[in-house]
Scaffold this active site. Structure first.
Site, PDB file in Angstrom:
ATOM      1  N   GLY A 131      15.107  -7.395 -78.661  1.00 56.06           N
ATOM      2  CA  GLY A 131      16.266  -6.798 -79.316  1.00 56.06           C
ATOM      3  C   GLY A 131      17.580  -7.411 -78.856  1.00 56.06           C
ATOM      4  N   GLY A 148      20.530  -6.215 -79.794  1.00 56.78           N
ATOM      5  CA  GLY A 148      21.579  -5.225 -80.069  1.00 56.78           C
ATOM      6  C   GLY A 148      22.455  -5.086 -78.823  1.00 56.78           C
ATOM      7  CG  PHE A 149      25.822  -2.431 -78.714  1.00 56.57           C
ATOM      8  CD1 PHE A 149      27.010  -3.090 -78.474  1.00 56.57           C
ATOM      9  CD2 PHE A 149      25.648  -1.801 -79.936  1.00 56.57           C
ATOM     10  CE1 PHE A 149      28.009  -3.124 -79.437  1.00 56.57           C
ATOM     11  CE2 PHE A 149      26.640  -1.821 -80.897  1.00 56.57           C
ATOM     12  CZ  PHE A 149      27.833  -2.483 -80.643  1.00 56.57           C
ATOM     13  N   GLY A 150      22.165  -3.180 -76.081  1.00 55.62           N
ATOM     14  CA  GLY A 150      21.467  -3.194 -74.801  1.00 55.62           C
ATOM     15  C   GLY A 150      20.954  -4.579 -74.462  1.00 55.62           C
ATOM     16  CB  VAL A 159       8.164  -7.447 -80.010  1.00 51.91           C
ATOM     17  CG1 VAL A 159       7.138  -6.925 -79.001  1.00 51.91           C
ATOM     18  CG2 VAL A 159       8.832  -8.712 -79.488  1.00 51.91           C
ATOM     19  CD  GLU A 179      32.136   6.471 -87.978  1.00 45.68           C
ATOM     20  OE1 GLU A 179      32.518   6.376 -86.812  1.00 45.68           O
ATOM     21  OE2 GLU A 179      31.130   5.862 -88.407  1.00 45.68           O
ATOM     22  CG  ASP A 211      20.382   3.981 -79.664  1.00 48.57           C
ATOM     23  OD1 ASP A 211      21.197   4.266 -78.759  1.00 48.57           O
ATOM     24  OD2 ASP A 211      20.727   3.796 -80.857  1.00 48.57           O
TER      25      ASP A 211
HETATM   26  C1  LIG Z   1      26.088   3.743 -88.388  1.00 50.09           C
HETATM   27  C2  LIG Z   1      26.175   3.805 -86.887  1.00 50.09           C
HETATM   28  C3  LIG Z   1      27.401   4.038 -86.289  1.00 50.09           C
HETATM   29  C4  LIG Z   1      27.502   4.105 -84.909  1.00 50.09           C
HETATM   30  N1  LIG Z   1      28.730   4.323 -84.353  1.00 50.09           N
HETATM   31  C5  LIG Z   1      28.870   4.299 -83.015  1.00 50.09           C
HETATM   32  C6  LIG Z   1      30.154   4.427 -82.417  1.00 50.09           C
HETATM   33  O1  LIG Z   1      31.161   4.589 -83.108  1.00 50.09           O
HETATM   34  N2  LIG Z   1      30.243   4.362 -81.063  1.00 50.09           N
HETATM   35  C7  LIG Z   1      29.137   4.180 -80.284  1.00 50.09           C
HETATM   36  O2  LIG Z   1      29.264   4.088 -79.072  1.00 50.09           O
HETATM   37  N3  LIG Z   1      27.904   4.076 -80.812  1.00 50.09           N
HETATM   38  C8  LIG Z   1      27.743   4.126 -82.152  1.00 50.09           C
HETATM   39  N4  LIG Z   1      26.505   4.000 -82.716  1.00 50.09           N
HETATM   40  C9  LIG Z   1      25.316   3.944 -81.825  1.00 50.09           C
HETATM   41  C10 LIG Z   1      25.127   2.557 -81.255  1.00 50.09           C
HETATM   42  O3  LIG Z   1      25.242   1.586 -82.261  1.00 50.09           O
HETATM   43  C11 LIG Z   1      23.765   2.523 -80.577  1.00 50.09           C
HETATM   44  O4  LIG Z   1      23.756   3.473 -79.554  1.00 50.09           O
HETATM   45  C12 LIG Z   1      23.480   1.139 -79.996  1.00 50.09           C
HETATM   46  O5  LIG Z   1      23.449   0.175 -81.014  1.00 50.09           O
HETATM   47  C13 LIG Z   1      22.148   1.150 -79.241  1.00 50.09           C
HETATM   48  O6  LIG Z   1      21.903  -0.136 -78.757  1.00 50.09           O
HETATM   49  P1  LIG Z   1      20.416  -0.660 -78.611  1.00 50.09           P
HETATM   50  O7  LIG Z   1      20.520  -1.995 -77.959  1.00 50.09           O
HETATM   51  O8  LIG Z   1      19.582   0.372 -77.984  1.00 50.09           O
HETATM   52  O9  LIG Z   1      19.878  -0.816 -80.090  1.00 50.09           O
HETATM   53  P2  LIG Z   1      20.474  -1.633 -81.315  1.00 50.09           P
HETATM   54  O10 LIG Z   1      21.876  -1.990 -81.099  1.00 50.09           O
HETATM   55  O11 LIG Z   1      20.103  -0.849 -82.507  1.00 50.09           O
HETATM   56  O12 LIG Z   1      19.636  -2.996 -81.298  1.00 50.09           O
HETATM   57  C14 LIG Z   1      18.261  -3.036 -81.541  1.00 50.09           C
HETATM   58  C15 LIG Z   1      17.904  -4.474 -81.890  1.00 50.09           C
HETATM   59  O13 LIG Z   1      16.514  -4.621 -81.798  1.00 50.09           O
HETATM   60  C16 LIG Z   1      16.035  -5.355 -82.914  1.00 50.09           C
HETATM   61  N5  LIG Z   1      14.637  -4.921 -83.098  1.00 50.09           N
HETATM   62  C17 LIG Z   1      14.209  -3.693 -83.429  1.00 50.09           C
HETATM   63  N6  LIG Z   1      12.869  -3.657 -83.403  1.00 50.09           N
HETATM   64  C18 LIG Z   1      12.458  -4.880 -83.049  1.00 50.09           C
HETATM   65  C19 LIG Z   1      11.169  -5.468 -82.829  1.00 50.09           C
HETATM   66  N7  LIG Z   1      10.044  -4.736 -82.961  1.00 50.09           N
HETATM   67  N8  LIG Z   1      11.098  -6.771 -82.486  1.00 50.09           N
HETATM   68  C20 LIG Z   1      12.246  -7.510 -82.353  1.00 50.09           C
HETATM   69  N9  LIG Z   1      13.477  -7.000 -82.532  1.00 50.09           N
HETATM   70  C21 LIG Z   1      13.578  -5.705 -82.864  1.00 50.09           C
HETATM   71  C22 LIG Z   1      16.971  -4.968 -84.035  1.00 50.09           C
HETATM   72  O14 LIG Z   1      16.977  -5.963 -85.047  1.00 50.09           O
HETATM   73  C23 LIG Z   1      18.299  -4.871 -83.304  1.00 50.09           C
HETATM   74  O15 LIG Z   1      18.980  -6.094 -83.279  1.00 50.09           O
HETATM   75  C24 LIG Z   1      26.349   3.936 -84.099  1.00 50.09           C
HETATM   76  C25 LIG Z   1      25.116   3.699 -84.701  1.00 50.09           C
HETATM   77  C26 LIG Z   1      25.026   3.636 -86.079  1.00 50.09           C
HETATM   78  C27 LIG Z   1      23.700   3.362 -86.719  1.00 50.09           C
END
Ligand SMILES: Cc1cc2nc3c(=O)[nH]c(=O)nc-3n(C[C@H](O)[C@H](O)[C@H](O)COP(=O)(O)OP(=O)(O)OC[C@H]3O[C@@H](n4cnc5c(N)ncnc54)[C@H](O)[C@@H]3O)c2cc1C
Length: 442
Positions: A12, A14-16, A80, A172, A301
Site C-alpha cells: 500500500g 497510501g498515507f501509512g 497482494v 463535505e 486504517d
Molecule cells: C473521502 C475521504 C476523505 C477523508 N478525509 C480525511 C481528512 O480530511 N483528514 C484525515 O486525516 N483523514 C481523512 N480521510 C481518512 C484518510 O484518508 C485515511 O485515514 C488514510 O488514507 C489511511 O491511510 P492508509 O495508509 O491506512 O490507507 P490508504 O491511504 O487508503 O492507502 C491504502 C493503499 O493500499 C492500496 N491497496 C489496497 N489493497 C491493496 C492490496 N491488496 N495490494 C496492494 N495495494 C493495495 C491502495 O491502492 C492504497 O493506495 C479521508 C478518507 C476518505 C476516503
C-alpha cells in the site's frame, strides 16, 4: 538476512505505506512498495473531485514519482492477495511471491454497506479516484437530465440528492453539492433553477460529526442548513434501490445517492489469521506488529489500537502517517540492536469543511468555526498535498473557484456504456415521480 541487506516489503502506497517508505529511505534496508494502483491519492480532497472543483490529477501523484529519488526503494504495481508468514512471502494476484524480512501492511479500508454490497451500484462511496469521477458524473448528469426534461418536454421536477452518513465525508459532500447547485451551475442552466435542488443528509445518530465536541457538531449542522442542506438526524437508511432510498417507513426519491458511512478494512487483515474487530481491523500489539509474528506489522486504517486514555486511534491520515514512521523507526532500531518503542498517537487536532468559507476545527481545547476554521483547513490540506506542482494547481483552482464561484473540472467523462448506465439510473428516479408514497414534490 545474513550478508544481504534486510528487505522491507510495504503493501500500500497510501498515507501509512508512503510515510513508512520515506522513513526508510537512504537507510540500511531495501524497500519494496507494492500497490494495486500506480498512484497515491490525497483522499481528504476526493470530494472536491466528486464535486468538480479539482481534477483527478491534482490530488494524486504516481507513487514511483514520489519515491524516485531513493535508490533503496523499488515500486511494484500489483495486488497482494495473501501473506505466507511461514515462508515470509507476500503473494500477488498472479501468483508471484515477494520475499520479505519485515512486512508492513497498509492496505487501508473501504466503506462498508453492512452486508448490502449490492447497494454500491446505486449509492457509490468515495474512496478512490474512480469513485470520485463516478460521483461527479452522476451529479453533473442529474442536472443535465433535469434541464433536458424541462426544455424538451416541459417537465419540471425536483432534483434530489441524498447523502448517507454525517461523518466528515458526508458533510463535505452534502455541503459541496449544495454549493455547486446554488452557485457554480446557477448561470449555465436556462430551463431549470439549479438552486432549487434539494440536498438531504441522513445521519443515524443524534448529531453529525460525532467525534467533535457537541457544540461544534451543532455549529456544523447550522452551517450546512445555512447553505440549504436538510440535515435529518436519527434517520437510518434501511434500503436502497435505483432512484430511491427507504428511511423509516418512507421511500424517498432521489437522483443521486452518495454513501458515506461504515468502514470495512482491507480483507488482507482477516487473512492473517489473527483477531480482528467487526470492521475487519487487526488488533495489533503496542509496536503495531501482529500477535503471531513480530516481523509483520499492520498500520493505518487497517489497525485497531487504543490510545493511553482508552479511546481508539482514529482512522485518519495523521494516524496512518505516524504509524508508518514509527514502524520504520522500530525496524531500524531493531537492526541496530535497540528495542522497539510502542506506538503513541500524537493528536494534533481535527477539522472538517462544510462549504465555501464554512468549517469547524478542534485543536486541543481550542474550537474554531466558520471562515477561520475554513482557512485553517485550506492551508493544512494544501500543505500536505504531495508535490509542488499539485499544490500550485490546487491553490490556483481554489482561488479561482472562490473568487468566481466557478468550477473548473465540470466535464462529464466516461465510456459510452457507462454514460448509458448512469442515464438509466437517473431515468429510474425520474420514472418514480408519481409514486404515491414518495415525499418528493414535483
Ligand atoms: C473521502 C475521504 C476523505 C477523508 N478525509 C480525511 C481528512 O480530511 N483528514 C484525515 O486525516 N483523514 C481523512 N480521510 C481518512 C484518510 O484518508 C485515511 O485515514 C488514510 O488514507 C489511511 O491511510 P492508509 O495508509 O491506512 O490507507 P490508504 O491511504 O487508503 O492507502 C491504502 C493503499 O493500499 C492500496 N491497496 C489496497 N489493497 C491493496 C492490496 N491488496 N495490494 C496492494 N495495494 C493495495 C491502495 O491502492 C492504497 O493506495 C479521508 C478518507 C476518505 C476516503
Amino acid at each position: 538476512m545474513a550478508g544481504a541487506r534486510p528487505k522491507v516489503v510495504i503493501v500500500g502506497g497510501g498515507f501509512g505505506g508512503l510515510w513508512a517508505a520515506k522513513a526508510l529511505a537512504k537507510s540500511k534496508v531495501d524497500v519494496v512498495v507494492i500497490d494495486r494502483q500506480n498512484h497515491h491519492v490525497f483522499q481528504p480532497l476526493l470530494y472536491q473531485v466528486a464535486t468538480a472543483v479539482l481534477s483527478p490529477g491534482e490530488i494524486a501523484q504516481p507513487i514511483r514519482r514520489i519515491l524516485h529519488n531513493y535508490k533503496n526503494i523499488e515500486v511494484v504495481l500489483g495486488e497482494v492477495v495473501e501473506v505466507d508468514p511461514a515462508n515470509k512471502q507476500a503473494v500477488l494476484g498472479d501468483g508471484v511471491r515477494v520475499s520479505f524480512d519485515y512486512l508492513i501492511i497498509a492496505a487501508g479500508a473501504r466503506h462498508s454497506y453492512f452486508g448490502h454490497d449490492d447497494w454500491e451500484t446505486s449509492a457509490p462511496g468515495l474512496k478512490t479516484l474512480d469513485d470520485a469521477v463516478e460521483i461527479r458524473r452522476r451529479v453533473l448528469l442529474a442536472f443535465e437530465m433535469a434541464e433536458r426534461d424541462a426544455y424538451l418536454q416541459n417537465r419540471k421536477r425536483q432534483l434530489n440528492f441524498v447523502v448517507v452518513g454525517g461523518g466528515p465525508t458526508g458533510v463535505e459532500m452534502a455541503g459541496a453539492i449544495a454549493d455547486i447547485a446554488r452557485q457554480a451551475l446557477a448561470k449555465d442552466f436556462k430551463a431549470i433553477r439549479t438552486a432549487d435542488a434539494h440536498v438531504v443528509l441522513y445521519e443515524g445518530s443524534d448529531r453529525i460529526l460525532g467525534t467533535f465536541a457537541p457544540e461544534l457538531s451543532d455549529s456544523a449542522k447550522q452551517q450546512l442548513e445555512d447553505i440549504g442542506v436538510e440535515v435529518q438526524l436519527k434517520s437510518f437508511v434501511s434500503e436502497i434501490e435505483p432512484g430511491r432510498v427507504k428511511v423509516g417507513e418512507d421511500w424517498i426519491d432521489c437522483d443521486v445517492v452518495v454513501w458515506a458511512t461504515g468502514v470495512a478494512a482491507s480483507s488482507l487483515g482477516k487473512k492473517l489469521g489473527v483477531e480482528t474487530d467487526k470492521a475487519g481491523r487487526v488488533f495489533v500489539e503496542p509496536d503495531l506488529s501482529i500477535k503471531t509474528n513480530k516481523d509483520i506489522f499492520v498500520i493505518g486504517d487497517m489497525a485497531s489500537i487504543k490510545q493511553a486514555d482508552g479511546t481508539p486511534v482514529p482512522g485518519v491520515s495523521p494516524a496512518a502517517m505516524q504509524m508508518g514512521e514509527q514502524t520504520a523507526k522500530n525496524i531500524l532500531a531493531e537492526l541496530d540492536g535497540r528495542p522497539r518503542k510502542p506506538f503513541e498517537y500524537n493528536d494534533k487536532g481535527t477539522m472538517a469543511t462544510i462549504g465555501r468559507s464554512k468549517a469547524i476545527a478542534e485543536i486541543g481545547k481550542f474550537k474554531f468555526r466558520g471562515f477561520i476554521a475554513w482557512l485553517m483547513w485550506l492551508f493544512l490540506h494544501v500543505f500536505f498535498l504531495i508535490g509542488f506542482k499539485n499544490r500550485l494547481a490546487v491553490m490556483t483552482d481554489w482561488f479561482w473557484a472562490y473568487l468566481t464561484r466557478e468550477r473548473s473540472a465540470r466535464l462529464i467523462t466516461g465510456k459510452a456504456e457507462h454514460m448509458h448506465d448512469a442515464i438509466e439510473f437517473l431515468q429510474a428516479a425520474r420514472s418514480r415521480d408519481t409514486r404515491s408514497k414518495s415525499k418528493t414534490t414535483v
